[in-house]
Design an enzyme around this catalytic site. Structure first.
Site: not given
Length: 611
Positions: A144, A204, A447, A528-529
């Site tokens: 992000y 994770d 990613h 959601y983000r």
């Protein structure tokens, strides 16, 4: 860096625990064996990059003043080549998984406060010199934007280096109080060291900040998987430097101590303020309380399903199991392509053609793996006494057996290196590093996460999945769908893996993200983000009643932060100082930079019809 030892937790707050050192070392070696990009990026502009509307003389005077507040050892000017590093040795100077140039979202400097008083002093300093600051806890939210500031030239306020203490572990209350630099690795070690029979809840990968993940509303996988929902009390520095405590923390304890119910009751009295400090730029969280889960017996399992079209029926079976709390944790439903990726092997081991790996190729390789030739895999964990677990598994088995060809498997049925063993750890509160392995899918892998929400209903799940799948196919990316399933909704996490040394791939990845955000929002599925460079577009999809929510957020921002110094642009919220001056990156903006003073376009790389 590829030959250097992996830092350990006992030496540095961002390090790996000793018990995971061998795994981390192997993961690093695999990543660097695929690396073809340069080890660092030279910079051909005057350094450091300045904040907007700040002269170099003013900046130099401001840095000297900041050194006077924190000490020169705790202020670093960002004037060196940029090194992307990897998960455990990541930068706090720029986006390690850059989708524009490495020098796009860069800081001018980094500073390291060591207390809430010093954070307050830094905020007051920023107001005096009108320099934007960007607080981070650890900076490992790499899908992000990582540690990168949204506004180029901001000063990154790295809370993790010197504010990384577990302040309290309460074995009677099953709670803790932590600073922003505490990772899941560290909290796990501290809770185990306490001797109390408690679990943490971990995502994770365990290297992220406990505070940072909760403030960004991340999730884990036990009964306590809603991290923000299981927090209790905050200490926050407001944009004017004032310090507040939320919930029961606002009530002073006896003789000046912390209130004894600060980590027991979330709400306190009056308006509940905690929510405005999540996914926002309204304050800097310096302490945060969390509830911990009692140690309990548990059983992880997996169910494989043979056909792509089983997907909708799987979702309809899951929904009542979740609503009735029969499945008590946050389980995952994953596409079988992830069984290939999580082996750590590159895509070229499975397919050497262009574009997505064809379905028949995935089937061929899956048939040779422990999961067998299947389409979907459900990973779940049940908790309770031995008898409760047995009864629950009977119910779950009966329900999933309604899908022809489904197979129920346990950890002992799978090889020692299979992914299910990582799920056992994570779903019992033990931090892992295994999830990193799918980054080997591409060389120099970065990613981007696309993370919309849908109801746990077959129609919605099918529509959302097909939209994401088709848009991935349009831009030539494999789709790695994972559904993280709560009681009535599913977090759909689609992970675009791209080569960050390939300008065309980076441009296509951003174009793919932008189209998914727009098209899925048109069908009612919002993220959601999201990545810092996509925050404006996502925020504007929540535009009911002529952007009423955005206007509300802007009103709060301008009231709390009139000089616009705290993380401008975070979550798409811009202060008046920046608003409407070209900083917003919205759908159709054919720009390859986040800086409105340096407009470049990507039309030569991706056709405008894709944007």
């Amino acid at each position: 860096m590829s030959s250097s030892a992996v830092p350990v937790l006992s030496d540095v707050h961002t390090g790996i625990p000793e018990n995971l050192l061998e795994k981390a070392t192997a993961a690093k070696e695999r990543l660097y064996s695929r690396k073809t990009a340069p080890p660092y990026y030279e910079r051909d502009e005057q350094l450091p990059v300045l904040p907007p509307d700040v002269s170099r003389s003013t900046f130099n005077a401001a840095i000297a003043a900041l050194e006077g507040i924190l000490g020169s050892a705790n202020v670093e000017v960002n004037d060196k080549p940029l090194v992307d590093g990897w998960y455990i040795e990541h930068p706090n100077t720029h986006d390690a998984y850059h989708v524009f140039s490495p020098g796009d979202s860069v800081s001018s400097a980094q500073c390291y406060p060591g207390s809430v008083e010093e954070v307050s002093a830094v905020v007051k300093w920023a107001n005096k010199f009108e320099i934007p600051i960007y607080p981070i806890s650890i900076g490992r939210n790499l899908g992000y934007g990582g540690a990168a500031p949204r506004v180029r030239g901001s000063v990154v306020v790295d809370l993790g280096r010197r504010m990384n203490k577990v302040l309290k572990v309460d074995g009677e209350n099953y709670s803790c109080l932590v600073e922003p630099g505490v990772t899941y690795y560290k909290l796990y070690d501290e809770v185990k060291r306490s001797g109390f029979p408690m679990w943490i809840d971990t995502p994770d990968l365990g290297g992220g900040s406990v505070v940072g993940n909760a403030v960004d509303r991340g999730v884990g996988y036990t009964l306590y998987g809603d991290h923000f929902g299981n927090h209790c009390g905050m200490e926050v520095v407001l944009p004017n430097g004032e310090v507040i405590r939320t919930g029961m923390g606002a009530l002073p304890g006896p003789d000046g101590t912390d209130n004894p119910t600060w980590q027991s009751f979330q709400y306190g009295y009056g308006p509940y303020a905690d929510g405005i400090f999540s996914q926002s730029n309204f304050g800097i969280v310096t302490k945060m309380g969390f509830w911990l889960m009692p140690d309990t017996q548990h059983q992880t399992f997996m169910v494989t399903f043979p056909n792509d079209e089983d997907f909708a029926d799987i979702v309809d079976i899951i929904r009542p199991l979740m609503i009735k709390r029969i499945l008590g944790n946050i389980p995952q439903l994953r596409n079988v392509i992830q069984e290939l990726a999580v082996t750590g092997r590159p895509k070229t081991d499975f397919y050497k053609g262009e574009g997505r790996v064809p379905r028949e190729v995935i089937r061929e390789h899956a048939s040779k793996m422990p999961c067998g030739d299947c389409a979907w895999i459900f990973y779940g964990t049940v908790y309770g006494t031995k008898e409760q677990i047995a009864d629950t598994l009977k119910i779950v088995n009966i329900e999933f057996s309604k899908i022809a060809g489904s197979k129920f498997l346990f950890p002992e049925d799978m090889p020692a290196d299979h992914y299910i063993h990582s799920r056992v750890s994570v779903c019992s509160g033990v931090p892992e590093i295994r999830e990193l392995d799918w980054l080997n899918w591409k060389p120099n892998a970065g990613h981007l996460f696309f993370a919309p929400i849908s109801p746990t209903k077959k129609h919605d799940a099918r529509v959302l999945y097909e939209l994401v799948r088709d848009i991935h196919d349009e831009f030539g990316f494999d789709v790695f769908p994972t559904y993280c399933i709560a009681n009535r909704e599913m977090h759909f996490i689609a992970n675009i893996v791209y080569d960050r040394d390939d300008e065309d791939e980076k441009a296509r990845a951003m174009a793919c993200m932008r189209k998914m955000i727009d098209v899925c929002a048109q069908h009612g599925y919002g993220e959601y983000r999201t990545h810092i460079l996509l925050a404006d577009q996502v925020a504007h999809t929540y535009g009911w009643n002529n952007q009423a929510m955005m206007r509300f957020n802007e009103t709060l921002k301008d009231s709390l932060d009139p000089k616009g110094i705290l993380a401008p642009g975070r979550a798409g919220i811009w202060p008046a100082k920046y608003r409407g001056k070209g900083w917003e990156l919205l759908l159709g903006d054919d720009r390859a930079t986040s800086n409105p003073a340096d407009i470049k376009t990507v039309t030569e790389l991706v056709s405008a019809s894709h944007l």
